[in-house]
Design a protein around this motif. Structure first.
Motif, PDB file in Angstrom:
ATOM      1  N   UNK A   1       0.842  -1.177   0.000  1.00 30.77           N
ATOM      2  CA  UNK A   1       0.000   0.000   0.000  1.00 30.77           C
ATOM      3  C   UNK A   1       0.886   1.238   0.000  1.00 30.77           C
ATOM      4  N   UNK A   2       0.667   2.126  -0.955  1.00 36.48           N
ATOM      5  CA  UNK A   2       1.462   3.340  -1.071  1.00 36.48           C
ATOM      6  C   UNK A   2       0.533   4.545  -1.147  1.00 36.48           C
ATOM      7  N   UNK A   3       1.107   5.712  -0.912  1.00 35.96           N
ATOM      8  CA  UNK A   3       0.348   6.947  -0.981  1.00 35.96           C
ATOM      9  C   UNK A   3       1.124   8.050  -0.296  1.00 35.96           C
ATOM     10  N   UNK A   4       0.788   9.292  -0.559  1.00 37.43           N
ATOM     11  CA  UNK A   4       1.497  10.414   0.059  1.00 37.43           C
ATOM     12  C   UNK A   4       1.186  10.501   1.554  1.00 37.43           C
ATOM     13  N   UNK A   5       1.932  11.329   2.270  1.00 35.75           N
ATOM     14  CA  UNK A   5       1.650  11.551   3.683  1.00 35.75           C
ATOM     15  C   UNK A   5       0.224  12.071   3.844  1.00 35.75           C
ATOM     16  N   UNK A   6      -0.480  11.525   4.826  1.00 41.92           N
ATOM     17  CA  UNK A   6      -1.854  11.939   5.061  1.00 41.92           C
ATOM     18  C   UNK A   6      -2.869  11.253   4.175  1.00 41.92           C
ATOM     19  N   UNK A   7      -2.424  10.272   3.384  1.00 42.89           N
ATOM     20  CA  UNK A   7      -3.343   9.598   2.459  1.00 42.89           C
ATOM     21  C   UNK A   7      -4.339   8.694   3.179  1.00 42.89           C
ATOM     22  N   UNK A   8      -3.989   8.270   4.409  1.00 45.94           N
ATOM     23  CA  UNK A   8      -4.888   7.389   5.162  1.00 45.94           C
ATOM     24  C   UNK A   8      -4.411   5.955   5.238  1.00 45.94           C
ATOM     25  N   UNK A   9      -3.123   5.711   4.977  1.00 42.88           N
ATOM     26  CA  UNK A   9      -2.618   4.337   4.940  1.00 42.88           C
ATOM     27  C   UNK A   9      -2.693   3.680   6.325  1.00 42.88           C
ATOM     28  N   UNK A  10      -2.159   4.358   7.334  1.00 40.39           N
ATOM     29  CA  UNK A  10      -2.182   3.790   8.679  1.00 40.39           C
ATOM     30  C   UNK A  10      -3.603   3.689   9.198  1.00 40.39           C
ATOM     31  N   UNK A  11      -4.443   4.666   8.902  1.00 42.13           N
ATOM     32  CA  UNK A  11      -5.849   4.617   9.316  1.00 42.13           C
ATOM     33  C   UNK A  11      -6.541   3.403   8.716  1.00 42.13           C
ATOM     34  N   UNK A  12      -6.281   3.130   7.441  1.00 39.72           N
ATOM     35  CA  UNK A  12      -6.894   1.974   6.794  1.00 39.72           C
ATOM     36  C   UNK A  12      -6.428   0.676   7.454  1.00 39.72           C
ATOM     37  N   UNK A  13      -5.136   0.585   7.767  1.00 36.02           N
ATOM     38  CA  UNK A  13      -4.645  -0.608   8.447  1.00 36.02           C
ATOM     39  C   UNK A  13      -5.333  -0.801   9.789  1.00 36.02           C
ATOM     40  N   UNK A  14      -5.471   0.266  10.547  1.00 36.89           N
ATOM     41  CA  UNK A  14      -6.112   0.176  11.860  1.00 36.89           C
ATOM     42  C   UNK A  14      -7.572  -0.261  11.732  1.00 36.89           C
ATOM     43  N   UNK A  15      -8.242   0.194  10.699  1.00 43.46           N
ATOM     44  CA  UNK A  15      -9.617  -0.240  10.461  1.00 43.46           C
ATOM     45  C   UNK A  15      -9.663  -1.725  10.131  1.00 43.46           C
ATOM     46  N   UNK A  16      -8.758  -2.171   9.272  1.00 43.97           N
ATOM     47  CA  UNK A  16      -8.733  -3.578   8.880  1.00 43.97           C
ATOM     48  C   UNK A  16      -8.420  -4.479  10.066  1.00 43.97           C
ATOM     49  N   UNK A  17      -7.575  -3.991  10.989  1.00 48.45           N
ATOM     50  CA  UNK A  17      -7.174  -4.778  12.152  1.00 48.45           C
ATOM     51  C   UNK A  17      -8.189  -4.721  13.276  1.00 48.45           C
ATOM     52  N   UNK A  18      -9.189  -3.853  13.162  1.00 50.59           N
ATOM     53  CA  UNK A  18     -10.173  -3.723  14.228  1.00 50.59           C
ATOM     54  C   UNK A  18      -9.726  -2.819  15.357  1.00 50.59           C
ATOM     55  N   UNK A  19      -8.633  -2.058  15.153  1.00 52.07           N
ATOM     56  CA  UNK A  19      -8.141  -1.143  16.181  1.00 52.07           C
ATOM     57  C   UNK A  19      -8.894   0.184  16.163  1.00 52.07           C
ATOM     58  N   UNK A  20      -9.556   0.485  15.063  1.00 52.27           N
ATOM     59  CA  UNK A  20     -10.416   1.659  14.947  1.00 52.27           C
ATOM     60  C   UNK A  20     -11.731   1.214  14.317  1.00 52.27           C
ATOM     61  N   UNK A  21     -12.772   1.976  14.594  1.00 50.76           N
ATOM     62  CA  UNK A  21     -14.091   1.640  14.055  1.00 50.76           C
ATOM     63  C   UNK A  21     -14.420   2.557  12.892  1.00 50.76           C
ATOM     64  N   UNK A  22     -14.966   1.998  11.816  1.00 54.48           N
ATOM     65  CA  UNK A  22     -15.326   2.827  10.661  1.00 54.48           C
ATOM     66  C   UNK A  22     -16.550   3.685  10.951  1.00 54.48           C
ATOM     67  N   UNK A  23     -16.592   4.853  10.367  1.00 57.87           N
ATOM     68  CA  UNK A  23     -17.759   5.720  10.512  1.00 57.87           C
ATOM     69  C   UNK A  23     -18.809   5.410   9.455  1.00 57.87           C
ATOM     70  N   UNK A  24     -18.418   4.662   8.440  1.00 56.56           N
ATOM     71  CA  UNK A  24     -19.349   4.262   7.391  1.00 56.56           C
ATOM     72  C   UNK A  24     -18.820   2.998   6.739  1.00 56.56           C
ATOM     73  N   UNK A  25     -19.682   2.287   6.049  1.00 59.42           N
ATOM     74  CA  UNK A  25     -19.252   1.079   5.355  1.00 59.42           C
ATOM     75  C   UNK A  25     -19.076  -0.097   6.309  1.00 59.42           C
ATOM     76  N   UNK A  26     -18.480  -1.156   5.820  1.00 58.61           N
ATOM     77  CA  UNK A  26     -18.300  -2.361   6.624  1.00 58.61           C
ATOM     78  C   UNK A  26     -16.984  -3.031   6.266  1.00 58.61           C
ATOM     79  N   UNK A  27     -16.488  -3.840   7.182  1.00 58.71           N
ATOM     80  CA  UNK A  27     -15.245  -4.578   6.987  1.00 58.71           C
ATOM     81  C   UNK A  27     -15.538  -6.059   7.200  1.00 58.71           C
TER      82      UNK A  27
END
Length: 222
Positions: A1-27
């Motif tokens: 997974x690549x992207x510029x700083x602030x792209x949301x890469x770490x946030x996406x990982x945390x969502x996938x791992x269940x460390x953060x909860x999504x505000x919309x959609x489902x995993x």
């Protein structure tokens, strides 16, 4: 997974791992999936008296001393078992975090910037260790990296994000995608890199008579 700083890469990982909860959609996650997670960075209080061995035990309850030793040996860090976490260098800490992630014998290793804090001489060695762990454990690897050369040369599938999915696919396909070119330009193309030596924990070469031979095949690299 690549992207510029602030792209949301770490946030996406945390969502996938269940460390953060999504505000919309489902995993959707396969039931019983064993994960090994390596965070981007870990802050250790210098006053906390925790050894590497104890750190591995906390990450994998019930792990035996032999299993802890084996996990460290996989990443060539067996000499660190009794070391204090607070005394580790950046490269040593990344190896310990990688050993901790692999100690769970995961079906998927999730690695967020695994070369964070590692000097240039040790970065290729970390990626080499990741490849060896993948082959030994027979697991998948989900990797976040800013090292575009490595991503384009050594991965099977690239996901490029910038607050949304910009493009994805095989590295060669992604490197020609207009969305990728808009983010990173066209001066960076895939290349192959033969790393025919190993480094110790300080970054010194362990073999090949102290010489570092690299075989590069670069295109468009300046």
């Amino acid at each position: 997974m690549i992207g510029p700083n602030g792209a949301g890469k770490t946030t996406l990982l945390r969502l996938l791992l269940g460390l953060s909860r999504p505000t919309a959609g489902s995993i959707r996650r396969r039931p019983g999936l064993r994960l090994g997670y390596m965070p981007q960075r870990m802050q250790v209080d210098s006053s906390m008296p925790m050894s590497v061995e104890r750190f591995l035990e906390l990450g994998q309850p019930g792990i035996s001393r032999a299993e802890a030793d084996a996990a460290l040996a996989r990443v060539r860090a067996e000499k660190l078992r009794r070391a204090s976490l607070a005394d580790l260098s950046g490269g040593e800490m990344q190896r310990v975090l990688l050993a901790r992630a692999a100690s769970r014998k995961p079906q998927l290793m999730v690695l967020d910037e695994p070369t964070q804090g590692v000097d240039v001489s040790g970065q290729a060695e970390v990626y080499q260790l990741i490849a060896a762990l993948r082959d030994e454990l027979g697991c998948g690897v989900l990797l976040v990296s800013h090292d575009l050369h490595m991503v384009m040369a050594a991965t099977d599938h690239v996901l490029c994000i910038n607050q949304h999915i910009c493009c994805h696919g095989h590295p060669e396909q992604v490197s020609r995608d207009p969305a990728y070119l808009e983010l990173f330009g066209d001066k960076l193309a895939p290349y192959t890199h033969q790393h025919n030596h190993a480094h110790d924990l300080s970054g010194d070469i362990l073999q090949n008579n102290g010489r570092c031979n690299h075989d590069h095949d670069r295109q468009g690299d300046e």
